[in-house]
Design a protein around this motif. Structure first.
Motif, mmCIF file in Angstrom:
data_model
loop_
_atom_site.group_PDB
_atom_site.id
_atom_site.type_symbol
_atom_site.label_atom_id
_atom_site.label_comp_id
_atom_site.label_asym_id
_atom_site.label_seq_id
_atom_site.Cartn_x
_atom_site.Cartn_y
_atom_site.Cartn_z
ATOM 1 N N ASP A 2 6.912 8.239 -27.369
ATOM 2 C CA ASP A 2 8.084 8.027 -25.945
ATOM 3 C C ASP A 2 8.025 9.208 -24.803
ATOM 4 N N LYS A 3 6.979 9.419 -24.664
ATOM 5 C CA LYS A 3 6.375 10.243 -23.714
ATOM 6 C C LYS A 3 6.176 8.961 -22.100
ATOM 7 N N ALA A 4 6.656 7.550 -21.916
ATOM 8 C CA ALA A 4 6.245 6.916 -21.078
ATOM 9 C C ALA A 4 7.446 6.430 -20.913
ATOM 10 N N GLY A 5 8.013 5.967 -19.088
ATOM 11 C CA GLY A 5 8.862 6.191 -18.727
ATOM 12 C C GLY A 5 8.369 5.170 -17.564
ATOM 13 N N VAL A 6 9.467 4.942 -16.944
ATOM 14 C CA VAL A 6 8.674 3.845 -15.811
ATOM 15 C C VAL A 6 10.182 3.926 -14.735
ATOM 16 N N TYR A 7 9.760 3.334 -13.227
ATOM 17 C CA TYR A 7 10.832 3.714 -12.349
ATOM 18 C C TYR A 7 10.754 1.905 -11.536
ATOM 19 N N ASP A 8 12.063 0.997 -11.267
ATOM 20 C CA ASP A 8 11.886 -0.066 -10.774
ATOM 21 C C ASP A 8 11.796 0.423 -9.395
ATOM 22 N N ILE A 9 10.878 0.114 -9.199
ATOM 23 C CA ILE A 9 10.500 -0.700 -7.398
ATOM 24 C C ILE A 9 11.508 -1.079 -6.827
ATOM 25 N N GLY A 10 12.008 -1.954 -7.268
ATOM 26 C CA GLY A 10 12.913 -3.172 -7.181
ATOM 27 C C GLY A 10 12.367 -4.150 -6.182
ATOM 28 N N LYS A 11 13.157 -4.387 -4.735
ATOM 29 C CA LYS A 11 12.578 -5.052 -4.133
ATOM 30 C C LYS A 11 11.149 -5.343 -3.458
ATOM 31 N N ARG A 12 10.744 -3.930 -3.079
ATOM 32 C CA ARG A 12 9.991 -3.773 -2.894
ATOM 33 C C ARG A 12 8.436 -4.286 -3.446
ATOM 34 N N ILE A 13 7.753 -4.472 -2.141
ATOM 35 C CA ILE A 13 6.557 -4.857 -2.440
ATOM 36 C C ILE A 13 5.275 -3.888 -2.627
ATOM 37 N N TRP A 14 4.365 -4.485 -3.346
ATOM 38 C CA TRP A 14 2.791 -4.210 -3.056
ATOM 39 C C TRP A 14 1.469 -5.229 -3.678
ATOM 40 N N MET A 15 0.142 -4.789 -3.598
ATOM 41 C CA MET A 15 -0.696 -5.467 -3.680
ATOM 42 C C MET A 15 -1.597 -4.469 -4.484
ATOM 43 N N ASP A 16 -2.649 -5.649 -5.271
ATOM 44 C CA ASP A 16 -3.974 -5.121 -5.857
ATOM 45 C C ASP A 16 -4.756 -5.801 -5.243
ATOM 46 N N ILE A 17 -5.848 -5.037 -4.177
ATOM 47 C CA ILE A 17 -6.702 -6.383 -3.401
ATOM 48 C C ILE A 17 -8.024 -6.189 -4.400
ATOM 49 N N ASP A 18 -8.248 -7.674 -4.813
ATOM 50 C CA ASP A 18 -9.970 -7.611 -6.258
ATOM 51 C C ASP A 18 -10.110 -8.958 -5.869
ATOM 52 N N THR A 19 -9.340 -9.952 -4.628
ATOM 53 C CA THR A 19 -10.756 -10.888 -4.121
ATOM 54 C C THR A 19 -10.681 -10.964 -2.825
ATOM 55 N N PRO A 20 -11.533 -11.429 -2.222
ATOM 56 C CA PRO A 20 -11.229 -12.258 -0.491
ATOM 57 C C PRO A 20 -9.852 -13.176 -0.909
ATOM 58 N N LEU A 21 -8.876 -13.306 -1.568
ATOM 59 C CA LEU A 21 -8.137 -14.220 -1.194
ATOM 60 C C LEU A 21 -7.164 -12.991 -0.614
ATOM 61 N N ASP A 22 -7.079 -11.788 -2.579
ATOM 62 C CA ASP A 22 -6.220 -10.877 -2.402
ATOM 63 C C ASP A 22 -6.251 -10.320 -0.707
ATOM 64 N N TRP A 23 -7.356 -10.219 -0.322
ATOM 65 C CA TRP A 23 -7.856 -9.417 1.555
ATOM 66 C C TRP A 23 -6.711 -10.074 2.058
ATOM 67 N N LYS A 24 -7.247 -11.305 2.834
ATOM 68 C CA LYS A 24 -6.752 -12.821 3.190
ATOM 69 C C LYS A 24 -5.087 -12.219 3.325
ATOM 70 N N LYS A 25 -3.963 -12.356 1.534
ATOM 71 C CA LYS A 25 -3.090 -11.973 1.865
ATOM 72 C C LYS A 25 -2.515 -10.854 2.467
ATOM 73 N N ALA A 26 -2.957 -10.225 1.714
ATOM 74 C CA ALA A 26 -3.085 -8.472 2.214
ATOM 75 C C ALA A 26 -2.696 -7.994 3.735
ATOM 76 N N ARG A 27 -3.396 -9.065 4.749
ATOM 77 C CA ARG A 27 -3.897 -8.203 5.764
ATOM 78 C C ARG A 27 -2.754 -9.485 6.660
ATOM 79 N N ARG A 28 -2.350 -10.893 5.895
ATOM 80 C CA ARG A 28 -1.071 -11.427 6.712
ATOM 81 C C ARG A 28 0.275 -10.250 6.360
ATOM 82 N N LEU A 29 0.375 -9.708 5.245
ATOM 83 C CA LEU A 29 1.455 -8.897 4.542
ATOM 84 C C LEU A 29 2.001 -8.150 5.528
ATOM 85 N N LEU A 30 0.348 -7.163 5.843
ATOM 86 C CA LEU A 30 0.504 -6.154 6.516
ATOM 87 C C LEU A 30 0.931 -6.650 7.888
#
Lengths: 395, 395
Positions: free
Chosen positions: A207-235
């Motif tokens: 019972d020692k693991a909580g969460v913080y809700d990031i709400g509407k904010r965005i984030w990305m995990d970049i693993d694939t060439p497609l992610d990379w492209k998406k991240a560029r556009r997002l930025l």
């Protein structure tokens, strides 16, 4: 606040680029450079970076960065990166970090405010807090097969893992950690699971693991060439400011974020925002001269280019995370002078154009004087009013 | 913070005016009105006012003021004002004030920052702190025969009184008090001395009386018609701002503080700064119209009057202590538009004056365009640069 960043993995799906994943170029900054500088803006003071794959290359880059941006950085070596999961990278830092710390992944992009709030948030002692994304329906930036899922109940993590069937949030890869995380991962490792998620599951069972809700904010995990492209556009899309006017949103910002800024960054890697401000000002002056030389179409086109370029300086500053008060001031001043000069050039053109004065009839000359007087003053007053009211009403 | 203000005395040397001393008019505000509003700006939240001589008249005035300026005010009656010294006025408040408080004299003028620092300063528990003026050589605003002198040693009051021969500071009439002051005055009164100084001497004998050095700040005790005159001059002179430019200091401010502002305050008691801003703007527009109508001398004179009047709005705001962000914004905006209109009027005059264009020769017209273009833009840019830099560099 100390911050541990995991940058040991190879990133197989992106490895064909030949660049270690943390050094993957994104607009203005490398992937890990963005992570580090965003964390610094959010309040992190000292970095511990776990390296593994092509450690030397990654460390050399970060050492340069640390010198340039005055960062306190330590490297932690993980020679087991190839055969064990990411929990092992964290364990390598056990002897260096004895207090609460922030844990980040080098291959995630996130908003400064998310981390700021995670750091500032209230929490129970000894509890790990995960920044969790509850937008599981709306978030189209994640890869459902790869993202780590979390089952949260009443603010507490019940379960976490990539293969979870029942879940209500995603793991954004940002944690507020207590040193207890090390023993939790060790315990999980003894049972054969060397992943961070394994450690979090152990914490959750206590019972020692909580969460913080990031709400509407965005984030990305970049693993694939497609992610990379998406991240560029997002930025690039994130550069559009809420206060941008109609012309800016519909025309200028579109061209600057899609063409001018990417082009400038591609052509001149070391370009600074102030240089771009200066280029934009020179273009504006040329536009004004175009009008004075009775070449109104050329003058107008150059002035429009100057106006679009004028967005690029701020965009580059934000992308490279080098915004300064001086830069904003320099840009604002040049803009006002340039705009005024363009108006003045137009005035000289119009007042000396026989065609236009004939068209306007007998009152042409005073009419032109009044129109340009009002335009010149009105244009400067927009900026003045805005600056003055901010000054008077925000302090 | 509570504040006790003594306003019970008659003020014999000023009584021929027929006005109770606390209600003596000073530029913009009555004497006690200034004391109260300055104290409020410095952080006082609640007032206890001891009245005696013409109590009803004083209380009526302050009640009106309290309604107008949203102040929390209580009156404390001192029916012994005629035969006993000022310590008795303080004793009358004994049952109302149980915590630390500020003690002020209604007939002193002082700077807001002095009181602010006195309130915020660190102090030993139970200690009375007197705001002391160590400028005993330089201070020409005091009457040496009447001022209360203080002998201070190592931050502690050794002795206090009007007849002290050896002293190194003056009593400014501003005290940070603890409730112990009441028993100290009572003790002094039992020995026949009902003055505040008597009470302070008792505190000093217990090593419970310290001082706060007001440094270069000024203050005044208003007892005589001459003091009153000096205070008027002092208040007007204080309106000169350190950032005033040369023209302003040498010409405009002199005329506005000596003629325009006193005249406006004398003629229109209820005049507000925003009305003055508006009058100044109208005058500026008239000046511009003067130029347009080819009456350059009249235009110039009216524009100069407008420029001087433009100082009066802020002066009245500061004298009446009614400065607002809106007022500053309104004034700044009107100023920029008015200035621009005057420039534009000058331009229309010059460009259509055969004399001037003949004088300037063949290049007259473009020359005039450039000069006025630069003047118009340059003038607005001074204000813009100043506002923008304050905005960027002070936040």
């Amino acid at each position: 606040m100390k911050c541990l960043i995991i940058a040991a993995g190879k990133g197989n799906r992106l490895s064909r680029t030949g660049i270690p994943k943390p050094l993957l170029p994104l607009p203005g900054l490398r992937l890990i450079e963005r992570t580090i500088l965003t964390a610094k803006q959010a309040g992190v003071e000292e970095f511990y970076i776990v390296t593994g794959y092509r450690a030397q290359q990654v460390e050399d880059f970060i050492t340069q960065l640390a010198l340039r941006r005055k960062l306190k950085v330590h490297f932690v070596s993980n020679d087991e990166w190839e055969h064990k999961e990411n929990g092992v990278s964290i364990l390598k830092a056990k002897n260096y970090i004895k207090e609460d710390f922030i844990l980040l992944m080098s291959d995630h992009i996130f908003e400064e405010s998310t981390l700021k709030d995670l750091i500032r948030g209230s929490r129970d002692k000894g509890r790990v807090v995960l920044a969790a994304d509850f937008k599981i329906e709306e978030n189209t930036l994640i890869d459902l097969n790869d993202v780590t899922k979390v089952q949260v109940n009443d603010g507490t993590i019940q379960n976490i893992g990539k293969t979870l069937k029942v879940y209500n949030a995603f793991d954004t890869g940002m944690f507020y950690c207590t040193p207890e995380i090390f023993t939790a991962i060790e315990e999980s490792a003894q049972n054969g699971d060397t992943s961070l998620s394994g450690g979090i599951r152990v914490m959750a069972s206590r019972d020692k693991a909580g969460v913080y809700d990031i709400g509407k904010r965005i984030w990305m995990d970049i693993d694939t060439p497609l992610d990379w492209k998406k991240a560029r556009r997002l930025l690039y899309n994130n550069l559009i400011k809420p206060e941008d006017g109609w012309i800016s949103r519909k025309i200028n910002r579109k061209i600057s974020t899609r063409i001018f800024t990417p082009l400038l960054l591609a052509l001149f890697k070391r370009i600074t925002p102030n240089i771009v401000s200066l280029i934009s000002a020179v273009a504006g002056i040329l536009g004004g001269i175009g009008f004075i030389l009775h070449l109104p179409v050329i003058g107008a086109i150059i002035a429009q280019i100057a106006s679009i370029l004028d967005g690029s300086d701020g965009e580059i500053a934000r992308l490279k995370k080098v915004q300064t008060s001086f830069g904003k001031f320099f840009d604002a001043l040049l803009d006002r002078y340039t705009d005024s000069f363009v108006f003045f050039g137009m005035f000289l053109y119009v007042i000396s154009s026989a065609e236009i004065t004939t068209l306007l009839g007998k009152m042409a000359v005073p009419l032109i004087y009044w129109i340009f007087g009002l335009a010149l003053v009105g244009n400067l007053m927009v900026s003045y009013t805005s600056a003055k009211s901010c000054l008077l009403y925000t302090s």
